[in-house]
Structure formats: C-alpha cells, structure tokens
Design a protein around this motif. Structure first.
Motif, PDB file in Angstrom:
ATOM      1  N   UNK A 150      -3.349  49.062  -0.599  1.00 51.15           N
ATOM      2  CA  UNK A 150      -3.588  47.790  -1.291  1.00 51.15           C
ATOM      3  C   UNK A 150      -4.570  47.958  -2.454  1.00 51.15           C
ATOM      4  N   UNK A 151      -4.294  47.263  -3.549  1.00 54.88           N
ATOM      5  CA  UNK A 151      -5.134  47.373  -4.748  1.00 54.88           C
ATOM      6  C   UNK A 151      -6.189  46.275  -4.814  1.00 54.88           C
ATOM      7  N   UNK A 152      -5.903  45.118  -4.254  1.00 52.73           N
ATOM      8  CA  UNK A 152      -6.849  44.000  -4.286  1.00 52.73           C
ATOM      9  C   UNK A 152      -7.146  43.557  -2.847  1.00 52.73           C
ATOM     10  N   UNK A 153      -8.397  43.631  -2.451  1.00 56.23           N
ATOM     11  CA  UNK A 153      -8.806  43.299  -1.081  1.00 56.23           C
ATOM     12  C   UNK A 153      -9.624  42.014  -1.038  1.00 56.23           C
ATOM     13  N   UNK A 154      -9.456  41.253   0.037  1.00 52.76           N
ATOM     14  CA  UNK A 154     -10.327  40.095   0.269  1.00 52.76           C
ATOM     15  C   UNK A 154     -11.660  40.607   0.817  1.00 52.76           C
ATOM     16  N   UNK A 155     -12.644  39.723   0.922  1.00 59.10           N
ATOM     17  CA  UNK A 155     -13.969  40.106   1.420  1.00 59.10           C
ATOM     18  C   UNK A 155     -13.864  40.658   2.842  1.00 59.10           C
ATOM     19  N   UNK A 156     -13.095  39.974   3.685  1.00 57.82           N
ATOM     20  CA  UNK A 156     -12.950  40.409   5.070  1.00 57.82           C
ATOM     21  C   UNK A 156     -12.239  41.766   5.157  1.00 57.82           C
ATOM     22  N   UNK A 157     -11.200  41.963   4.307  1.00 55.54           N
ATOM     23  CA  UNK A 157     -10.470  43.232   4.317  1.00 55.54           C
ATOM     24  C   UNK A 157     -11.366  44.381   3.861  1.00 55.54           C
ATOM     25  N   UNK A 158     -12.182  44.096   2.844  1.00 58.17           N
ATOM     26  CA  UNK A 158     -13.104  45.120   2.350  1.00 58.17           C
ATOM     27  C   UNK A 158     -14.105  45.513   3.437  1.00 58.17           C
ATOM     28  N   UNK A 159     -14.622  44.509   4.151  1.00 51.33           N
ATOM     29  CA  UNK A 159     -15.574  44.789   5.222  1.00 51.33           C
ATOM     30  C   UNK A 159     -14.931  45.640   6.304  1.00 51.33           C
ATOM     31  N   UNK A 160     -13.671  45.352   6.609  1.00 51.16           N
ATOM     32  CA  UNK A 160     -12.962  46.125   7.625  1.00 51.16           C
ATOM     33  C   UNK A 160     -12.857  47.598   7.220  1.00 51.16           C
ATOM     34  N   UNK A 161     -12.476  47.852   5.975  1.00 50.40           N
ATOM     35  CA  UNK A 161     -12.300  49.234   5.530  1.00 50.40           C
ATOM     36  C   UNK A 161     -13.635  49.943   5.344  1.00 50.40           C
ATOM     37  N   UNK A 162     -14.691  49.193   4.962  1.00 48.30           N
ATOM     38  CA  UNK A 162     -16.025  49.788   4.847  1.00 48.30           C
ATOM     39  C   UNK A 162     -16.504  50.262   6.207  1.00 48.30           C
ATOM     40  N   UNK A 163     -16.245  49.453   7.240  1.00 42.47           N
ATOM     41  CA  UNK A 163     -16.610  49.837   8.598  1.00 42.47           C
ATOM     42  C   UNK A 163     -15.781  51.037   9.054  1.00 42.47           C
ATOM     43  N   UNK A 164     -14.505  51.074   8.586  1.00 42.70           N
ATOM     44  CA  UNK A 164     -13.614  52.167   8.976  1.00 42.70           C
ATOM     45  C   UNK A 164     -14.052  53.510   8.412  1.00 42.70           C
ATOM     46  N   UNK A 165     -14.841  53.470   7.311  1.00 38.19           N
ATOM     47  CA  UNK A 165     -15.303  54.717   6.701  1.00 38.19           C
ATOM     48  C   UNK A 165     -16.127  55.554   7.677  1.00 38.19           C
ATOM     49  N   UNK A 166     -16.826  54.878   8.588  1.00 37.09           N
ATOM     50  CA  UNK A 166     -17.698  55.596   9.528  1.00 37.09           C
ATOM     51  C   UNK A 166     -17.021  55.824  10.883  1.00 37.09           C
ATOM     52  N   UNK A 167     -15.800  55.309  10.999  1.00 34.23           N
ATOM     53  CA  UNK A 167     -15.086  55.463  12.263  1.00 34.23           C
ATOM     54  C   UNK A 167     -14.424  56.840  12.307  1.00 34.23           C
ATOM     55  N   UNK A 168     -14.643  57.548  13.384  1.00 33.54           N
ATOM     56  CA  UNK A 168     -14.094  58.893  13.535  1.00 33.54           C
ATOM     57  C   UNK A 168     -12.570  58.878  13.535  1.00 33.54           C
ATOM     58  N   UNK A 169     -11.984  57.824  14.053  1.00 35.35           N
ATOM     59  CA  UNK A 169     -10.528  57.728  14.154  1.00 35.35           C
ATOM     60  C   UNK A 169      -9.840  57.635  12.791  1.00 35.35           C
ATOM     61  N   UNK A 170     -10.607  57.214  11.760  1.00 37.56           N
ATOM     62  CA  UNK A 170     -10.046  57.084  10.415  1.00 37.56           C
ATOM     63  C   UNK A 170     -10.264  58.332   9.564  1.00 37.56           C
ATOM     64  N   UNK A 171     -10.942  59.325  10.111  1.00 36.11           N
ATOM     65  CA  UNK A 171     -11.176  60.571   9.385  1.00 36.11           C
ATOM     66  C   UNK A 171      -9.908  61.427   9.425  1.00 36.11           C
ATOM     67  N   UNK A 172      -9.418  61.889   8.253  1.00 44.89           N
ATOM     68  CA  UNK A 172      -8.202  62.696   8.235  1.00 44.89           C
ATOM     69  C   UNK A 172      -8.343  63.960   9.086  1.00 44.89           C
ATOM     70  N   UNK A 173      -7.424  64.152   9.996  1.00 39.70           N
ATOM     71  CA  UNK A 173      -7.427  65.344  10.854  1.00 39.70           C
ATOM     72  C   UNK A 173      -5.993  65.866  10.978  1.00 39.70           C
ATOM     73  N   UNK A 174      -5.508  66.469   9.894  1.00 38.41           N
ATOM     74  CA  UNK A 174      -4.115  66.974   9.948  1.00 38.41           C
ATOM     75  C   UNK A 174      -3.946  68.049  11.017  1.00 38.41           C
TER      76      UNK A 174
END
Length: 374
Positions: A334-358
C-alpha cells in the motif's frame, strides 16, 4: 495418414545446402516423372511428394517454419498446404525448368501441353487475419471477403498465330560450328500458346474482371503471430482457357490479450494480491484461455512465487501437447496508509515474525527465471 518427412522424401538431412536440395529434387523428379512411368499411380504420388517437399525446403522462410512446426505449419485442414495441394499443372508450372532438360526441354506428356507450352498460374493474394488468444487456443473458422480477378463470362481465346500454340518460337542461326537451333518464349502469348479472341466490354485487356468472394478459412489451434497459411486456388485467375488460379496467402496476426502474455505454448499471468491476502492466504479467480478458474494461495505466500497450472496454456500446432499457465504472484504494497495502519506497521517493525527469514529451499529471483525458461 501421417505425412512423410520432407527430408526423408528427398533423401537429405537438415544441413543440406540449397544446391543440394535442388539436386536431390531433380534426381527424384526425373526418377518418378510421368513420362518415364506412364500409368504408374505410385510413381505419380512419389513425384508429387518430391515436388511438395522441394516447394517447402527450397524456400528459406518455409523451411524455417517446417523445421520448427513440422507439417502443421502449412496443413491445418480446409485447404491449407505447403505444397500438398499441388497438382501436376502446379508442379510443371513452377518447377518444370529444373528437370525439363532431362526430357528434351519440351512438354510433359498430357500435363504440360505441347512443346514448351506452359499453363499460366494467376498471382497470389495476401490478407491478414486477426485472432484473439481464445481463437488461437481453440482453432476457428473465419469467413473473409476477398476481391480477386477472375476471367469474365464470355471471354474466349484462340491459338497464338506467332507460335501456333507451342508457347515457344524457334530460331535457327548459322555459326562457324554449323546451324544452331534455339527456343525462346513466345513474345505474343507469353508462353501460354493462346491470345484473346473476344471479350465483353467491361473486362480489362486480359479478359479479367474484379469480383468479391467470401472465402471460408479453417485455422488450426496453436497458430502463432506471423505464421502464413495457404488456401489453394483462391488467388487471382490468369488468362487462357487452360490456366490455373493463384493462391490466397493468410498471414496470422495475434491480438494482444488484456492480461495473458504468450511465450510459445506457455502463458503468463501477473496476479496482484494484498499484504493481508499474502499473510492469511486466500482464493482468487484468474483468467485462462478456457474461461475463469479459481486457485488457492497458501498463507505466507511470497511475492515472486510462480504457480504452474499444467495444461492451461496453448495447444502445440504440431500436436505435441498443451502448454502451461504460469501465475506470477505479486504482493501489492500500500502507498497511502491511515494513522491506524501506520501504527500497525510501525509496531510490526520490531516483531520477530515480520523479519524476513528466507528458507534455504526458497529459490532466488534468478533461479525462478531460469526455471521459467527451462
């Protein structure tokens, strides 16, 4: 019944040069010539087979298409031929000069007329036929309107007074070696042995008129853009009471599909899915040449994944089976995020499950490209 291989008919291999092809054809033509084998139907068929093989293999473009597609490149039924529709008149008209000297340089029994006389063949006509990908996949019958020259009703011909119907004029010349006799094509009739005796007022100088004709063309499944097919006898007429019409050359033009891309018999489809669909898994309706199909995407599917749907591509024109449909997965960011969506992805940055592990089994982009073309 399956057609014989053209190279086998002439007794040559695919690396044969144009001169070797011509030499091999002349040998076969002389061997099975009707004048040497009167009343022998088997020899006549072999004579025609050799002419058909030579017509294709002596033409660089036709030879390339035959090497790639085989007989299906020229024979889709309904009158398409690479040479198979040739009769004796076609053969002597086109190739008589190759083996004519072996028979005195004159006529060819009841097929070629009198000494030197040749049957005129009308010029070919060329048209383009546009096909959709669905029509390519299934084969189709097209009706096209063709404007062709035909002999006018009421036109008549008479024997050429210059050559007396022979089509050639003889000339005797005195040389230091003695008297030499040479033959040349009659300039009055052009070698046909006939000239116009009478014609209606609306006909041209050759006794021809233009006429619209609707021609039915059966196009086999699996044809490709740029391929040419031939409908025998649907070109322009030629003057003369014993002339034969030319052919209609049909060039295939493939209309670009809205979402499917062709690569030989295989098809490619770009499928875009959302991040949520990629993470959770989903079912999607996709376009195929046979209509809509539903596929299931497992959860956690990665962008760049290629799904191969066996047998959902295009049929081979040479009857070697059917290609596949390759679905390319593209995860849409997505190119344009709402405030809530942005907060979700910001929190996901620190989540281990969202870290690329090919995984080690996960193929790289270049490996996927290599697999796609292998």
């Amino acid at each position: 019944m399956a057609k014989k291989d053209y190279y086998e008919i002439l007794g040559i291999d695919k690396s044969a040069s144009p001169e070797q092809i011509k030499k091999a054809y002349r040998k076969k033509a002389v061997e099975f010539h009707p004048d040497k084998n009167p009343g022998d139907k088997a020899a006549e068929e072999k004579f025609k087979e050799a002419a058909e093989a030579y017509e294709v293999l002596s033409d660089a473009d036709k030879k390339a298409r035959y090497d790639q597609f085989g007989h299906q490149a020229f024979d889709g039924g309904g009158g398409f031929h690479g040479g198979g529709g040739m009769n004796m008149d076609d053969i002597f008209s086109q190739f008589g000069d190759i083996f004519g000297s072996a028979f005195g340089g004159g006529g060819f029994g009841g097929f070629g007329g009198g000494a030197g006389q040749r049957r005129m063949k009308g010029s070919n006509l060329r048209i383009k036929v546009k096909l959709t990908l669905e029509e390519v996949a299934n084969g189709v019958e097209k009706k096209v309107k063709v404007k062709r020259k035909i002999q006018a009703k009421g036109v008549s011909y008479k024997t050429c007074p210059t050559c007396n119907g022979a089509g050639q004029v003889m000339k005797v010349t005195n040389t230091i070696l003695g008297r030499m006799q040479t033959a040349s094509t009659c300039h009055t009739c052009g070698g046909t042995g006939q000239i116009i005796d009478g014609k209606p007022n609306h006909a041209d100088a050759q006794g021809m008129v233009m006429e619209d004709e609707t021609v039915s063309i059966k196009i086999p499944a699996g044809v490709a853009d740029g391929m040419q097919l031939k409908v025998s006898g649907k070109g322009n007429d030629a003057p003369g009471s014993n002339s034969i019409p030319g052919d209609l050359i049909v060039a295939i033009e493939e209309v670009e599909h809205e979402s499917l891309k062709r690569e030989g018999e295989n098809l490619h489809l770009d499928l875009y899915i959302s991040v949520a669909e990629a993470a959770l898994g989903t079912s999607k309706d996709i376009t195929t040449v046979g209509g809509k199909a539903r596929i299931k995407l497992e959860e956690g599917i990665q962008s760049g994944k290629i799904l191969r749907l066996k047998g959902k591509g295009l049929p081979s024109i040479n009857s070697y089976g059917t290609g596949d449909l390759l679905v390319h997965i593209n995860v849409w960011t997505p190119k344009n995020l709402t405030k809530e969506q942005r907060q979700f992805f910001e929190k996901a940055l620190t989540e281990d499950n969202f870290t690329p592990k090919p995984e080690k089994t996960e193929k790289s982009f270049f490996e996927k490209v290599k697999d796609m073309f292998s």
